[in-house]
Scaffold this motif. Sequence first.
Motif, PDB file in Angstrom:
ATOM      1  N   ARG A   1     -28.017 -38.804 -15.831  1.00  0.00           N
ATOM      2  CA  ARG A   1     -27.271 -37.776 -14.986  1.00  0.00           C
ATOM      3  C   ARG A   1     -26.392 -38.625 -13.986  1.00  0.00           C
ATOM      4  N   LEU A   2     -27.457 -39.458 -13.319  1.00  0.00           N
ATOM      5  CA  LEU A   2     -26.728 -40.523 -12.426  1.00  0.00           C
ATOM      6  C   LEU A   2     -25.707 -41.328 -12.887  1.00  0.00           C
ATOM      7  N   ALA A   3     -26.058 -41.892 -14.210  1.00  0.00           N
ATOM      8  CA  ALA A   3     -24.996 -42.568 -14.921  1.00  0.00           C
ATOM      9  C   ALA A   3     -23.814 -41.959 -15.035  1.00  0.00           C
ATOM     10  N   GLY A   4     -23.654 -40.701 -15.383  1.00  0.00           N
ATOM     11  CA  GLY A   4     -22.655 -39.841 -15.569  1.00  0.00           C
ATOM     12  C   GLY A   4     -21.673 -39.857 -14.382  1.00  0.00           C
ATOM     13  N   TYR A   5     -22.490 -39.682 -13.108  1.00  0.00           N
ATOM     14  CA  TYR A   5     -21.889 -39.297 -11.783  1.00  0.00           C
ATOM     15  C   TYR A   5     -21.243 -40.622 -11.425  1.00  0.00           C
ATOM     16  N   ARG A   6     -21.772 -41.885 -11.624  1.00  0.00           N
ATOM     17  CA  ARG A   6     -21.225 -43.114 -11.182  1.00  0.00           C
ATOM     18  C   ARG A   6     -20.075 -43.364 -12.139  1.00  0.00           C
ATOM     19  N   HIS A   7     -20.196 -43.273 -13.230  1.00  0.00           N
ATOM     20  CA  HIS A   7     -19.080 -43.286 -14.144  1.00  0.00           C
ATOM     21  C   HIS A   7     -17.791 -42.642 -13.782  1.00  0.00           C
ATOM     22  N   ALA A   8     -18.144 -41.346 -13.368  1.00  0.00           N
ATOM     23  CA  ALA A   8     -16.722 -40.354 -12.872  1.00  0.00           C
ATOM     24  C   ALA A   8     -16.415 -41.288 -11.504  1.00  0.00           C
ATOM     25  N   LEU A   9     -17.160 -41.892 -10.468  1.00  0.00           N
ATOM     26  CA  LEU A   9     -16.668 -42.433  -9.455  1.00  0.00           C
ATOM     27  C   LEU A   9     -15.843 -43.706  -9.627  1.00  0.00           C
ATOM     28  N   ALA A  10     -16.311 -44.570 -10.678  1.00  0.00           N
ATOM     29  CA  ALA A  10     -15.779 -45.872 -11.089  1.00  0.00           C
ATOM     30  C   ALA A  10     -14.437 -45.424 -11.754  1.00  0.00           C
ATOM     31  N   THR A  11     -14.399 -44.298 -12.592  1.00  0.00           N
ATOM     32  CA  THR A  11     -13.037 -43.947 -13.314  1.00  0.00           C
ATOM     33  C   THR A  11     -12.107 -43.426 -12.518  1.00  0.00           C
ATOM     34  N   GLN A  12     -12.586 -42.790 -11.236  1.00  0.00           N
ATOM     35  CA  GLN A  12     -11.512 -42.378 -10.348  1.00  0.00           C
ATOM     36  C   GLN A  12     -11.158 -43.177  -9.229  1.00  0.00           C
ATOM     37  N   GLY A  13     -11.875 -44.489  -9.298  1.00  0.00           N
ATOM     38  CA  GLY A  13     -11.614 -45.470  -8.220  1.00  0.00           C
ATOM     39  C   GLY A  13     -12.225 -45.175  -6.808  1.00  0.00           C
TER      40      GLY A  13
ATOM     41  N   THR B   1     -21.340 -35.140 -19.864  1.00  0.00           N
ATOM     42  CA  THR B   1     -20.959 -34.065 -19.411  1.00  0.00           C
ATOM     43  C   THR B   1     -20.802 -34.048 -17.755  1.00  0.00           C
ATOM     44  N   VAL B   2     -21.980 -34.794 -17.382  1.00  0.00           N
ATOM     45  CA  VAL B   2     -21.906 -34.843 -15.824  1.00  0.00           C
ATOM     46  C   VAL B   2     -20.675 -35.822 -15.453  1.00  0.00           C
ATOM     47  N   ALA B   3     -20.210 -36.885 -16.042  1.00  0.00           N
ATOM     48  CA  ALA B   3     -19.026 -37.389 -15.711  1.00  0.00           C
ATOM     49  C   ALA B   3     -17.655 -36.623 -15.862  1.00  0.00           C
ATOM     50  N   THR B   4     -17.645 -35.606 -16.725  1.00  0.00           N
ATOM     51  CA  THR B   4     -16.485 -34.893 -16.663  1.00  0.00           C
ATOM     52  C   THR B   4     -16.369 -34.057 -15.490  1.00  0.00           C
ATOM     53  N   LEU B   5     -17.448 -33.332 -15.157  1.00  0.00           N
ATOM     54  CA  LEU B   5     -17.672 -32.153 -14.113  1.00  0.00           C
ATOM     55  C   LEU B   5     -17.452 -33.077 -12.844  1.00  0.00           C
ATOM     56  N   VAL B   6     -17.956 -34.236 -12.561  1.00  0.00           N
ATOM     57  CA  VAL B   6     -17.695 -34.746 -11.275  1.00  0.00           C
ATOM     58  C   VAL B   6     -16.451 -35.485 -11.072  1.00  0.00           C
ATOM     59  N   GLY B   7     -16.175 -36.025 -12.391  1.00  0.00           N
ATOM     60  CA  GLY B   7     -14.667 -36.605 -12.528  1.00  0.00           C
ATOM     61  C   GLY B   7     -13.679 -35.450 -11.968  1.00  0.00           C
ATOM     62  N   GLU B   8     -13.632 -34.168 -12.637  1.00  0.00           N
ATOM     63  CA  GLU B   8     -12.654 -33.290 -12.237  1.00  0.00           C
ATOM     64  C   GLU B   8     -12.688 -32.989 -10.624  1.00  0.00           C
ATOM     65  N   ALA B   9     -13.752 -33.021 -10.119  1.00  0.00           N
ATOM     66  CA  ALA B   9     -13.838 -32.703  -8.762  1.00  0.00           C
ATOM     67  C   ALA B   9     -12.930 -33.691  -8.033  1.00  0.00           C
ATOM     68  N   LEU B  10     -13.287 -35.118  -8.323  1.00  0.00           N
ATOM     69  CA  LEU B  10     -12.743 -36.176  -7.762  1.00  0.00           C
ATOM     70  C   LEU B  10     -11.297 -36.329  -7.886  1.00  0.00           C
ATOM     71  N   ALA B  11     -10.876 -35.739  -9.245  1.00  0.00           N
ATOM     72  CA  ALA B  11      -9.253 -35.532  -9.595  1.00  0.00           C
ATOM     73  C   ALA B  11      -8.640 -34.546  -8.843  1.00  0.00           C
ATOM     74  N   LYS B  12      -9.276 -33.542  -8.212  1.00  0.00           N
ATOM     75  CA  LYS B  12      -8.669 -32.614  -7.216  1.00  0.00           C
ATOM     76  C   LYS B  12      -8.814 -32.940  -5.867  1.00  0.00           C
ATOM     77  N   GLY B  13      -9.016 -34.192  -5.687  1.00  0.00           N
ATOM     78  CA  GLY B  13      -9.032 -34.517  -4.356  1.00  0.00           C
ATOM     79  C   GLY B  13     -10.280 -34.726  -3.640  1.00  0.00           C
ATOM     80  N   ALA B  14     -11.419 -34.416  -4.004  1.00  0.00           N
ATOM     81  CA  ALA B  14     -12.831 -34.679  -3.400  1.00  0.00           C
ATOM     82  C   ALA B  14     -13.140 -36.243  -3.258  1.00  0.00           C
ATOM     83  N   ARG B  15     -13.374 -36.693  -1.960  1.00  0.00           N
ATOM     84  CA  ARG B  15     -13.570 -38.324  -1.983  1.00  0.00           C
ATOM     85  C   ARG B  15     -14.859 -38.291  -1.210  1.00  0.00           C
ATOM     86  N   GLU B  16     -15.676 -37.259  -1.161  1.00  0.00           N
ATOM     87  CA  GLU B  16     -16.983 -37.461  -0.820  1.00  0.00           C
ATOM     88  C   GLU B  16     -17.850 -36.733  -1.647  1.00  0.00           C
TER      89      GLU B  16
END
Length: 341
Positions: free
Chosen positions: A202-214, A171-186
């Motif tokens: 929770r940290l694993a989900g966050y880092r997974h989102a970063l990795a998925t979004q490059g 769930t964290v990966a989904t939420l953070v990933g969506e923020a990154l997909a919308k253009g957030a880079r920090e």
Amino acid sequence: MSQFERLTIDDIARLAEVSRTTASMVLNGNAERYRISAATVERVLQVARDHHFTPSQSARALRSRRSNTLGLVIPDLTNSAHAALAQALESQCREQYRYQLVIVTSDEDPVRETEGIAHLVSHQVDGVVVVPCTADAPRYEQWVKRLPLVFADRRVETSTIPYVVTDAAETVATLVGEALAKGAREVVYFGGQPELSASRDRLAGYRHALATQGVAEQDDWVFQRDYQRESGYALMKAWFETHGRYPEALFAGSITLLEGVLEFINEAHRLAQAPGHLMTFDDHQLLDCLPLQIDAIVQDSGQLAEHSLRCVFSLLEGKAAPESLRVPAQIHYRQRRAANQ
């Protein structure tokens, strides 16, 4: 000398003018079995009602080897997520199992937690649900020969004790990933104790989102301390003072950390300045009342409670415990709703 009068079954027998054995049979529901007259039953029950007497639960537990109580050890009842779990467990214990729930708090202190479990065991609870505050498996495994013990909300990875937790990483990966997909880079991450399973998930989900979004994680993006409100305040204050601004996006690993973040933002800028995208794990209705639109992950307290109790009662009945379970969470989108208005 106590000012309170503690009546015993001997007192009830004396007031009802019957033997102790007769009073005991009546009060424990065995009058018909032993053919005690209706008049005698009514006399004993009336005396008990007049004096607000109930039979000793401890005595019943000794006879039946069941106390019809369960224990819950939880870090902090001022945390709305833990309070919601406690409420769900209490309601389901009472309504579905006719059990009472006894709650003690650990205050995230392993020593206090162990003392709390020992207190519950000494009062003959039939099982214990624990939200563990340490990853030290032997602290918990010493109890599993005494009574059913199940972890809820957090797990201990080196332990075989069954657990029921939220599927936080996904769930964290989904939420953070969506923020990154919308253009957030920090996207800055504030989390709790790194040794806890909830923090790692929770940290694993966050880092997974970063990795998925490059997006490469930067040195000043991840901070872990504990889940206290004071830590959220201190982390936000330190980040702002170091950078002279708020991060582009911020994920708070708990509602209590978010409270601290908001306290600093309100104190410093009356909420007029803030991270462009705020996200949190756990939700609260008061977030609907803020001028800031904060997306929140909502845990399913009812499911966490239901599966935890199922594990406890399976063990209590001598069956194998159901497999450990990860319960899906949902996302309460506020920024998306605001954008569509």
